[in-house]
Structures are given as structure tokens and as C-alpha cells.
Design a protein around this motif. Structure first.
Motif, PDB file in Angstrom:
ATOM      1  N   GLN A   5      10.537  -0.002  -7.926  1.00  0.00           N
ATOM      2  CA  GLN A   5      11.526   0.990  -7.474  1.00  0.00           C
ATOM      3  C   GLN A   5      11.080   1.627  -6.159  1.00  0.00           C
ATOM      4  N   ALA A   6       9.766   1.931  -6.065  1.00  0.00           N
ATOM      5  CA  ALA A   6       9.224   2.512  -4.835  1.00  0.00           C
ATOM      6  C   ALA A   6       9.386   1.534  -3.675  1.00  0.00           C
ATOM      7  N   MET A   7       9.139   0.249  -3.942  1.00  0.00           N
ATOM      8  CA  MET A   7       9.273  -0.758  -2.893  1.00  0.00           C
ATOM      9  C   MET A   7      10.731  -0.896  -2.460  1.00  0.00           C
ATOM     10  N   PHE A  59      -6.656   0.698  -3.286  1.00  0.00           N
ATOM     11  CA  PHE A  59      -5.831  -0.457  -2.944  1.00  0.00           C
ATOM     12  C   PHE A  59      -6.665  -1.739  -2.988  1.00  0.00           C
ATOM     13  N   HIS A  60      -7.879  -1.671  -2.491  1.00  0.00           N
ATOM     14  CA  HIS A  60      -8.776  -2.833  -2.527  1.00  0.00           C
ATOM     15  C   HIS A  60      -9.031  -3.250  -3.978  1.00  0.00           C
ATOM     16  N   GLU A  61      -9.266  -2.270  -4.832  1.00  0.00           N
ATOM     17  CA  GLU A  61      -9.498  -2.553  -6.258  1.00  0.00           C
ATOM     18  C   GLU A  61      -8.259  -3.221  -6.879  1.00  0.00           C
ATOM     19  N   TYR A  62      -7.078  -2.695  -6.550  1.00  0.00           N
ATOM     20  CA  TYR A  62      -5.822  -3.257  -7.056  1.00  0.00           C
ATOM     21  C   TYR A  62      -5.662  -4.704  -6.591  1.00  0.00           C
ATOM     22  N   GLN A  63      -5.917  -4.961  -5.314  1.00  0.00           N
ATOM     23  CA  GLN A  63      -5.734  -6.309  -4.763  1.00  0.00           C
ATOM     24  C   GLN A  63      -6.721  -7.316  -5.358  1.00  0.00           C
ATOM     25  N   PHE A  79       0.835  -1.203   0.000  1.00  0.00           N
ATOM     26  CA  PHE A  79       0.000   0.000   0.000  1.00  0.00           C
ATOM     27  C   PHE A  79       0.872   1.257   0.000  1.00  0.00           C
ATOM     28  N   ALA A  80       1.893   1.272   0.858  1.00  0.00           N
ATOM     29  CA  ALA A  80       2.801   2.426   0.915  1.00  0.00           C
ATOM     30  C   ALA A  80       3.553   2.594  -0.405  1.00  0.00           C
ATOM     31  N   LEU A 110       2.531   1.644  -3.415  1.00  0.00           N
ATOM     32  CA  LEU A 110       1.595   2.111  -4.443  1.00  0.00           C
ATOM     33  C   LEU A 110       1.265   3.584  -4.250  1.00  0.00           C
ATOM     34  N   LYS A 111       1.101   4.004  -3.002  1.00  0.00           N
ATOM     35  CA  LYS A 111       0.858   5.434  -2.737  1.00  0.00           C
ATOM     36  C   LYS A 111       2.020   6.271  -3.281  1.00  0.00           C
ATOM     37  N   ARG A 112       3.215   5.788  -3.050  1.00  0.00           N
ATOM     38  CA  ARG A 112       4.435   6.486  -3.501  1.00  0.00           C
ATOM     39  C   ARG A 112       4.484   6.533  -5.030  1.00  0.00           C
ATOM     40  N   LEU A 113       4.156   5.392  -5.664  1.00  0.00           N
ATOM     41  CA  LEU A 113       4.133   5.338  -7.128  1.00  0.00           C
ATOM     42  C   LEU A 113       3.130   6.331  -7.708  1.00  0.00           C
ATOM     43  N   PHE A 114       1.884   6.255  -7.239  1.00  0.00           N
ATOM     44  CA  PHE A 114       0.818   7.048  -7.863  1.00  0.00           C
ATOM     45  C   PHE A 114       0.880   8.525  -7.506  1.00  0.00           C
ATOM     46  N   ALA A 115       1.596   8.865  -6.434  1.00  0.00           N
ATOM     47  CA  ALA A 115       1.804  10.281  -6.114  1.00  0.00           C
ATOM     48  C   ALA A 115       2.534  10.980  -7.258  1.00  0.00           C
ATOM     49  N   ARG A 116       3.379  10.218  -7.970  1.00  0.00           N
ATOM     50  CA  ARG A 116       4.093  10.794  -9.122  1.00  0.00           C
ATOM     51  C   ARG A 116       3.139  11.205 -10.226  1.00  0.00           C
ATOM     52  N   PHE A 117       1.957  10.575 -10.244  1.00  0.00           N
ATOM     53  CA  PHE A 117       0.952  10.875 -11.270  1.00  0.00           C
ATOM     54  C   PHE A 117      -0.193  11.716 -10.697  1.00  0.00           C
ATOM     55  N   GLU A 118       0.054  12.289  -9.504  1.00  0.00           N
ATOM     56  CA  GLU A 118      -0.924  13.143  -8.812  1.00  0.00           C
ATOM     57  C   GLU A 118      -2.242  12.409  -8.562  1.00  0.00           C
ATOM     58  N   VAL A 119      -2.136  11.115  -8.263  1.00  0.00           N
ATOM     59  CA  VAL A 119      -3.298  10.297  -7.910  1.00  0.00           C
ATOM     60  C   VAL A 119      -3.314  10.127  -6.398  1.00  0.00           C
TER      61      VAL A 119
END
Length: 229
Positions: free
Chosen positions: A94-96, A45-49, A26-27, A29-38
Motif C-alpha cells: 500500500q505504501a509503495m 534496510f540492509h538487513e531486510y535486503q 527503502f522509501a 519501508l520507511k513509510r510502512l514502519f513509521a506507522r509502528f514508530e520504528v
């Protein structure tokens, strides 16, 4: 559980994610999508899982490749953002790598085993994360063996990935090899499939409903250090 003497083992093999390292998807993915202003929250996260978890089961069963898993889990987000799924997957790994830290007591455990046991890792995780994380933590020097499912085209619990590892280890006696992992269905079942001694790392005291019986069970790494002392 078996009370097998610690002297029975020449090799100790570990799973990586949630056995040696924290894996907070979760952390990451948050880091990844912050780059795309999401603003990536619990609902996203539930949808992704819901996509990711079935893909992992298919991967462990040998029905899809590592590449398929990595791209399909980001296919929906790739469409939404107009970004190639492979690029999102790489950004996630990379974020992980940036946030993954060793679990408590792991550095002390590895130090205590040094020179007394030969150590290896068998992981269903992906190369892009595994190798960089081992280098950054300084753990790479502790392990003689690193088997990554993506590289060999096999995944735990398939006996074949353990056979591959044992070949690389010089085919030691299987009863003298201990497999340590947090997941019954892949680490423990895989170790049992290959005729190894198994140790379930179960820090949250999960109930074993799978009927997969490890030889040993531990709740913390210091417990393993004592068993192997």
C-alpha cells in the motif's frame, strides 16, 4: 545489437518495476514502519535486503510461492512488532502504491505507441500493487494485457509465463513481439527463452556481466519511442 525494423513488431510487452515505474523500496519501508514508530534506516534496510533478495531469486527459480516470499521477508519484523508478516507485507504494498510514480518519459512513450502497437505488461510484482498503480496513473487503458506472476503461479524468466501471455494475446508470431525490461536475468532471459525480441532498459549504463545478450539496449524511454516511431 540488432537493427530490426520497428515495423517488425505488433506487440510491445513491458516489465513494470524500474521499467515503467520508480520502485523505491527503502522509501516504502520507511513509510510502512513509521506507522509502528520504528526509525527505519540504512542498517535496517540492509538487513531486510539480506532476507529479501535471496527470496526473490528462489521465487524467480520457481522454488517458493509468491505468498511464501511476501510473508518470509517480513517474518523477522513480524516477530519484533507482534504483527502478522502478511499484514506488514500488505502495508508495504500500500505504501509503495502511494509513492510509486512513472519513470521519466514513460507517459509520453505510451502516448506515442497508442494505436500503433498492442501493449502488455508481464511482471513478477504483486497484484495488490500492480493493479492499483495502473489505475491511479491512468495507464491501465494503454494495456490490453496484464500478466502478474502471483496470479498465474509462474515467474520470469520461466518460458511458461510468456507462453501464458502469448496464449492470452492470441499467439502472435513471436518474432513480432518485443519484450522491454530492466533486468537481464528475468526480463531479457525470459524473453529470449520464449523466442521474443528483447530490449534492455539500462539507464545507469550497467556493465552486462551476465552474458545475456538483448537484441536492443536503450538508456531512456525517448530512445525507445524513436526506435518504434
Amino acid at each position: 545489437m540488432s537493427n530490426c525494423s520497428p515495423l517488425s513488431f505488433d506487440w510491445v510487452l513491458f516489465d513494470a518495476d524500474e521499467t515503467l515505474f520508480h520502485f523505491d523500496a527503502f522509501a516504502g519501508l520507511k513509510r510502512l514502519f513509521a506507522r509502528f514508530e520504528v526509525d527505519f534506516g540504512e542498517a535496517q534496510f540492509h538487513e531486510y535486503q539480506q532476507v529479501n533478495k535471496p527470496l526473490w531469486l528462489e521465487y524467480q527459480d520457481g522454488r517458493i510461492s509468491a505468498k511464501t516470499l511476501q510473508e518470509q521477508r517480513f517474518a523477522l519484523w513480524g516477530e519484533r512488532l507482534g504483527v502478522a508478516p502478511g499484514e506488514l507485507n500488505s502495508g508495504f504494498l500500500q505504501a509503495m502504491a502511494d509513492i510509486c510514480a512513472p519513470l521519466p518519459q514513460v507517459p509520453e512513450l505510451l502516448e506515442s505507441l497508442k494505436g500503433r502497437y498492442r501493449l502488455g505488461i508481464i511482471t513478477n510484482g504483486f497484484t495488490e500493487l500492480q493493479r492499483i498503480r495502473l489505475e491511479r496513473t491512468g495507464f491501465a487503458d494503454h494495456f490490453e494485457l496484464l500478466v502478474i506472476s502471483e496470479e498465474v503461479g509462474l515467474a520470469k524468466p520461466d518460458k511458461a509465463i510468456f507462453d501464458h501471455a502469448l496464449d492470452a494475446m492470441g499467439n502472435p508470431a513471436r518474432e513480432r513481439v518485443l519484450m522491454v525490461g530492466d533486468t537481464l536475468s528475468s526480463d531479457i532471459q525470459g524473453g529470449l527463452n520464449a523466442g521474443l525480441h528483447t530490449c534492455w532498459y539500462n539507464p545507469n549504463a550497467k556493465v552486462n556481466e551476465a552474458g545475456i545478450l538483448p537484441h536492443l539496449e536503450i538508456s531512456c524511454h525517448s530512445e525507445l519511442a524513436r526506435l518504434l516511431a
